[in-house]
Motif scaffolding. Structure first.
Motif: not given
Lengths: 139, 768
Positions: A1, A102, A129, A133, A137
Motif C-alpha cells: 500500500m 505498526k 520485514s 509487509s 501490496q
C-alpha cells in the motif's frame, strides 16, 4: 500500500527510508524531504499546547498528483512519513493509522534492542520485514 | 607432558576437533560443553573419561589446552582400542585408530551419507563458498578415506555404503527435506563438515524419524554426518540458512544468508517440528547457559537488563549487527530484558553463529521462551512461523499486537499519567477562615492595642496574655480546625477582648479585618460556638460596653466642650460656672445626677437657669416668648427658692441670680439645647420625670415650643451624647423646678389676692 516509508530522526536526518524500487527512488526521497517542512508546521501549530495534547497521527501532509503523503510524529520527535499511491482510493484513514501504529511498534522494538544506538540507521531485519509487509501490496 | 606424536590424519582430525570444541577461539576448551559431548560420544565409561581427563592434565589445568586436548583424544582412541590407559600408551600404541565418536541416531548417519554424496555432488558449487575448514575437512576426508587406517576403511567402506543404504532406510521425509535443503541456495553454508570430525551433537540430530539403522561407528569423519544432519535440520527452519557445524574456524563467517520462501518454510517447519529441532538446546548447554545467566543475574526468575546482556554478548566478538539480530530474535516479549529462556536462546544463537550457522530469520521453536500465556504458547504451536513481528502479513500477529500496541500507546500516557500523578499531588490545605480571621483580628488587635491609648487595654495586656493562653487551649479543645496556624496560639485571645477591640475598630473602620486578609475567605459563621457566639457576644458587649468605653474614653480627657453654636454662651456660662463652682457642685448633688461627668454641665445648666431667671427679673420685655415661660417659671422659682428652703441651691441660686443677671446674658441656645431629643435619653429621663408626671405636659409644651437646638458639631459622638444626656437631665431638673415654681406662683398670687381684699376691707372709709 505504501510506496515509500521513511523514518526521520529528531534532527531531521533519515534513520530509515525505503521505497518501492520500481520507481525513481530519488523522487520519493525528495518528497519525504519536503514533507518535513509540513510536519514541522503541524507540530508547531500546537506549540503552546502540551505535547500530550498533540495527536501523534498528523494525517495527510500534502497531496500531489500521483501520491499522498501522510505523517506521524512520536513524542520524541521522530517522524514517520509514508507515501501512498494516490490512485489507491480504497485506502482509508484508519488503515493509514494502523500502518503507522505498526511502524511505531516496530520502531519501539528497535529502540529496545540494546545493541541499537539511537541515531544509527535502522538495520533491524524485523523492522525491514515489517515495512516490507506494508509495502508488499503495491500493485 | 609427554611429547605427542600424531600422524597427519590424527593431527588434522584432532585439530578439527579442537577447533570445534574451541567455541570462542581461545585456544582452550572448557571441560564442559562440547568437550563433554565429545567424550560422551566416544562412548567410553565415565570413569575412563575421567581418567583420560586426568591423564591429559586437563584437570590440573582446569581446561583443555590444545595439547591436552590432543592427548585426551589420543587417550580416547587408546581406550576405544581397548588398550589400558597409560600415559605412555599415547605414543606407544601404534596405528591407533582415531578416536571414534558415536552417533546414536541413524538418521544422522543417513543424512550424513546423503549429504556425503550430495557433498560430492555439490562440492564444486560449494567449494567456492565453503570456508577453508570444510575444504580441509573434505580434503581430510579424502585423505582419511584414502589413508584411513584399517579400522577406518571398513567404516569408510561402510560409509559409502551407508549413504547408499540409508537413504532408503531413512524416512521418506528426510531425504525429501534433505534434498530440499540441498536445493536451497544456502551456499557454502551448507557446509559439509564431512571431514570435520566435529563432535556429534546428538540432540541436534536426534528425533529423526526413523531408520533403524543400528549404531554406526563413526570414524573421524563421521561426526560430520550428524552435523550434516543437524545442519540439514537447521535448514528446516524455513528461512534459515545454516552454516555447517564444522569444527573449524567458521566462526569468522560473517555472511548471513537468508533463505526465502514462506511456503516451503512452513512445510519444512512442519516437517521439522516432527523431528528434533536442531536448535534445541541440550541439557549441558542449557546448564552452561544457566550458569552464565547466574553470573549476571543470580535470580533465575529475574531479568537481565539490556545493557548487561549487551556487554556479555559483545564478548563473543560477533558483529554488532548480528548481535542486534540475535537480540531481536531472542527478546521475545520485546521488553529490553532477557529472561532465562530468552537468554538461553540468545546464547544458543550466539553459539550457533560462532560456529558458522546463519542466524534464523525467526526464532526457532525450540528456542522460544516458555511463555506464561498458554494462549501465546498455543499460538506459537499453531503458527510455528509466527514469531514476533517478522514476516507476518499486514495483520499483526495476534499474540503480540494486542499487547504491544496498547503497551506502546499507553507508554506515553502512562508516563504522563505517572508524571501527572507524581507532580500533581493535591495537598489539602484547609484554610479555616476562622483561624485566619482570628489571626488577622489578632494582628489588628495587637496593632491597635499599641495605638490605642486606652487605659483598660494598657492595663489589661497581662490579663490578655494570660487569657490568650487559656483561650488558646480552650480553642484547641473545642476542636477548631487549625492547620498551619499553630502560631496563632500566641494570637488567640479572649474572644471578648478581641471582639471588643475588633468591634471597636470595626466601628471605626468598617471592613478592615477583611481587607487585610487577601487569601482567606471572608469570615463565615463557624459551627464552633466559641467563635461565633463570642462574636455575637462581642457585638452585644460592644453595644453595651461601647458606651461605657466611650464614656471611659471620654473620661480622662477634659470634658468635651459644649457644642460650638453654643460656644458663645458657653464660655459665659463657664464663667458663671467658674464663679459658682462651689454652688454648682452642691447643686448637682441633690439632683441625683446619674453620672458625675455631667456634674459640671449640669451645674452649668443650673447656673444658666439661675442666670436666666435673674435676667428675667431684670428685663421681662426682652425675653423671648420662647424663653418666657421658662424664665417666668424660673423667676418665681427663683423667688420661691429664696422663699423656700427646700434646697440650698435655690437660695444660692437666688443669691447668685442677681450676680448672674448682672452679667446680662441672653441665653437662648442653652435652654433650647435640652430639646435635642434622643429616644434613649428620653427613656432614661422618663424615670426621672416620673416624679413630675403632672407637669410633663407643660414641660413637653415648653420643650416643643423652643426652637430646635442647633446641632453640635462635636467630633466626639460620645461627648455629644454625654452632653445630650446632661442636657436632658438638666432639662428634667428644670422642668421639675418649673413646676415647683409655678406652684409657688399660684400660691403667691392667691396670697396677693387675699391681701388686696384685706386691704380693701381695711380702707373702707378712705374712699369717702
Amino acid at each position: 500500500m505504501a510506496v515509500c516509508v521513511a523514518v526521520i530522526a529528531k534532527e531531521n536526518y533519515p534513520l530509515y527510508i525505503r521505497s518501492v524500487p520500481t520507481e525513481n527512488e530519488l523522487k520519493f526521497h525528495y518528497m519525504v524531504h519536503t514533507s518535513l517542512d509540513v510536519v514541522d508546521e503541524k507540530i508547531s501549530a500546537l506549540g503552546k499546547a502540551l505535547v500530550d495534547q498533540r495527536e501523534l497521527y498528523l494525517g495527510l501532509l500534502y497531496p500531489t498528483e500521483d501520491h499522498k503523503v501522510y505523517g506521524y510524529v512520536t513524542n520524541s520527535k521522530v517522524k514517520f512519513v509514508m507515501v501512498v499511491d494516490a490512485s489507491n482510493t480504497a485506502l482509508r484513514d484508519n488503515e493509514i493509522r494502523s500502518m503507522f501504529r505498526k511502524l511505531h511498534n516496530s520502531y519501539t522494538d528497535v529502540m529496545c534492542n540494546p545493541f541499537y544506538n539511537p541515531g544509527d540507521r535502522i538495520q533491524s531485519r524485523a523492522f525491514d520485514s515489517m515495512v516490507t509487509s506494508m509495502m508488499i501490496q503495491v500493485c | 607432558m609427554e611429547g605427542l606424536t600424531l600422524s597427519d590424519a590424527e593431527q588434522k582430525y584432532y585439530s578439527d576437533l579442537f577447533s570445534y570444541c574451541d567455541i570462542e577461539s581461545t585456544k582452550k576448551v572448557a571441560a564442559n560443553g562440547r568437550v563433554l559431548e565429545l567424550f560422551r560420544a566416544a562412548q567410553l565409561p565415565n570413569d575412563v573419561v575421567l581418567q583420560i581427563m586426568e591423564l591429559c592434565g586437563a584437570t590440573r589445568l582446569g581446561y583443555f589446552g590444545r595439547s591436552q586436548f590432543y592427548i585426551a583424544l589420543k587417550l580416547v582412541a587408546v581406550a576405544q582400542s581397548g588398550f589400558p590407559l597409560r600415559v605412555e600408551s599415547i605414543n606407544t600404541v601404534k596405528d591407533l585408530p582415531l578416536p571414534r565418536f558415536v552417533a546414536s541416531k541413524n538418521e544422522q548417519e543417513s543424512r550424513h551419507a546423503a549429504s556425503y554424496s550430495s557433498d560430492s555432488e555439490n562440492q564444486g558449487s560449494y567449494s567456492g563458498v565453503i570456508p577453508p575448514p570444510p575444504g580441509r575437512g573434505q580434503v581430510k576426508k579424502g585423505s582419511v578415506s584414502h589413508d584411513g587406517a584399517q579400522p577406518r576403511t571398513p567404516a569408510d567402506q561402510q560409509e559409502p555404503a551407508s549413504p547408499v543404504v540409508s537413504p532408503q532406510q531413512s524416512p521418506p521425509a528426510s531425504p525429501h527435506t534433505w534434498r530440499k535443503h540441498n536445493r536451497h541456495p544456502s551456499g557454502g553454508n551448507n557446509d559439509r563438515p564431512l571431514a570435520g570430525p566435529g563432535p556429534f551433537w546428538s540432540p541436534f540430530g536426534e528425533a529423526q524419524s526413523g531408520s533403524s539403522a543400528g549404531e554406526t561407528v563413526w570414524s573421524g569423519h563421521s561426526p560430520p554426518p550428524p552435523q550434516e544432519n543437524w545442519v540439514s535440520f537447521a535448514d528446516t527452519p524455513p528461512t534459515s540458512t545454516l552454516l555447517a557445524m564444522h569444527p573449524a574456524s567458521v566462526q569468522d563467517q560473517t555472511t548471513v544468508r537468508t533463505v526465502a520462501s514462506a511456503t516451503t518454510a512452513n512445510e519444512i517447519r512442519r516437517q521439522s517440528s516432527s523431528y528434533d529441532d536442531p536448535w534445541k538446546i541440550t541439557d549441558e548447554q542449557r546448564q552452561y547457559y544457566v550458569n552464565q545467566f547466574k553470573t549476571i543475574q543470580p535470580d533465575l526468575n529475574g531479568f537481565i537488563p539490556g545493557s548487561a546482556a549487551k556487554e556479555f554478548f559483545t564478548k563473543s566478538k560477533l558483529p554488532i549487527l548480528e548481535l542486534s539480530h540475535i537480540w531481536e530474535l531472542s527478546d521475545f516479549d520485546k521488553d529490553g530484558a532477557l529472561t532465562l529462556d530468552e537468554f538461553c536462546a540468545a546464547f544458543h544463537l550466539v553459539v550457533a553463529r560462532k560456529n558458522g550457522y546463519d542466524l534464523p530469520e525467526k526464532l526457532p521453536e525450540s528456542l522460544m521462551p516458555k511463555l506464561i500465556d498458554l494462549e501465546d504458547a498455543a499460538d506459537v504451536g499453531d503458527q510455528p512461523g509466527e514469531v514476533g513481528y517478522s514476516g507476518s502479513p499486514a495483520e499483526a500477529p495476534p499474540s503480540k499486537s494486542p499487547s504491544m500496541p496498547s503497551l506502546n500507546q499507553t507508554w506515553p500516557e502512562l508516563n504522563q499519567s505517572s508524571e501527572d500523578t507524581a507532580i500533581v499531588h493535591p495537598v489539602p490545605i484547609r484554610m479555616t477562615p476562622s483561624k485566619i480571621h482570628m489571626q488577622e483580628m489578632e494582628l489588628k488587635r495587637t496593632g491597635s492595642d499599641h495605638n490605642n491609648p486606652t487605659s483598660p487595654l494598657l492595663v489589661k495586656p497581662p490579663d490578655l496574655s494570660e487569657e490568650n493562653k487559656i483561650n488558646s487551649s480552650v480553642k484547641f479543645a473545642s476542636g477548631n480546625t487549625v492547620d498551619g496556624y499553630s502560631s496563632s496560639d500566641s494570637f488567640t485571645s479572649d474572644p471578648e477582648q478581641i471582639g471588643n477591640n475588633v468591634n471597636r475598630q470595626r466601628s471605626h473602620s468598617g471592613t478592615s479585618p477583611d481587607n487585610t486578609a487577601p487569601p482567606p475567605p471572608p469570615p463565615r459563621p463557624q459551627p464552633s460556638h466559641s467563635r461565633s457566639s463570642s462574636l455575637d457576644m462581642n457585638r452585644t458587649f460592644t453595644v453595651t460596653t461601647g458606651q461605657q468605653q466611650a464614656g471611659v474614653v471620654a473620661h480622662p480627657p477634659a470634658v468635651p466642650p459644649r457644642p460650638q453654636p453654643s460656644q458663645a454662651p458657653g464660655p459665659i456660662v463657664h464663667r458663671s460656672v467658674d464663679a459658682d463652682g462651689l454652688i454648682t457642685h452642691t447643686s448637682t448633688s441633690p439632683q441625683q445626677i446619674p453620672e458625675q461627668p455631667n456634674f459640671a454641665d449640669f451645674s452649668q445648666f443650673e447656673v444658666f437657669t439661675a442666670s436666666s431667671v435673674n435676667e428675667e427679673q431684670d428685663d421681662e420685655a426682652e425675653r423671648h416668648p420662647e424663653v418666657l415661660p421658662v424664665e417666668k417659671s424660673s423667676d418665681p422659682s427663683n423667688s420661691l427658692r429664696g422663699a423656700k428652703t427646700e434646697s440650698k441651691i435655690e437660695e444660692k441660686t437666688a443669691a447668685s441670680a442677681p450676680a448672674n443677671v448682672s452679667k446680662g446674658t441672653t441665653p437662648l441656645a442653652p435652654p433650647p439645647k435640652p430639646v435635642r431629643r434622643r429616644l434613649k435619653s428620653e427613656d432614661e429621663l422618663r424615670p426621672e420625670v416620673d416624679e413630675h408626671t403632672q407637669k410633663t405636659g407643660v414641660l413637653a409644651a415648653v420643650l416643643a415650643s423652643q426652637p430646635s437646638i442647633p446641632r453640635s458639631v462635636g467630633k466626639d459622638k460620645k461627648a455629644i451624647q454625654a452632653s445630650i444626656r446632661r442636657n436632658k437631665e438638666t432639662n428634667t431638673v428644670l422642668a421639675r423646678l418649673n413646676s415647683e415654681l409655678q406652684q409657688q406662683l399660684k400660691d403667691v398670687l392667691e396670697e396677693r389676692i387675699s391681701l388686696e381684699v384685706q386691704l380693701e376691707q381695711l380702707r373702707p372709709f378712705s374712699h369717702l
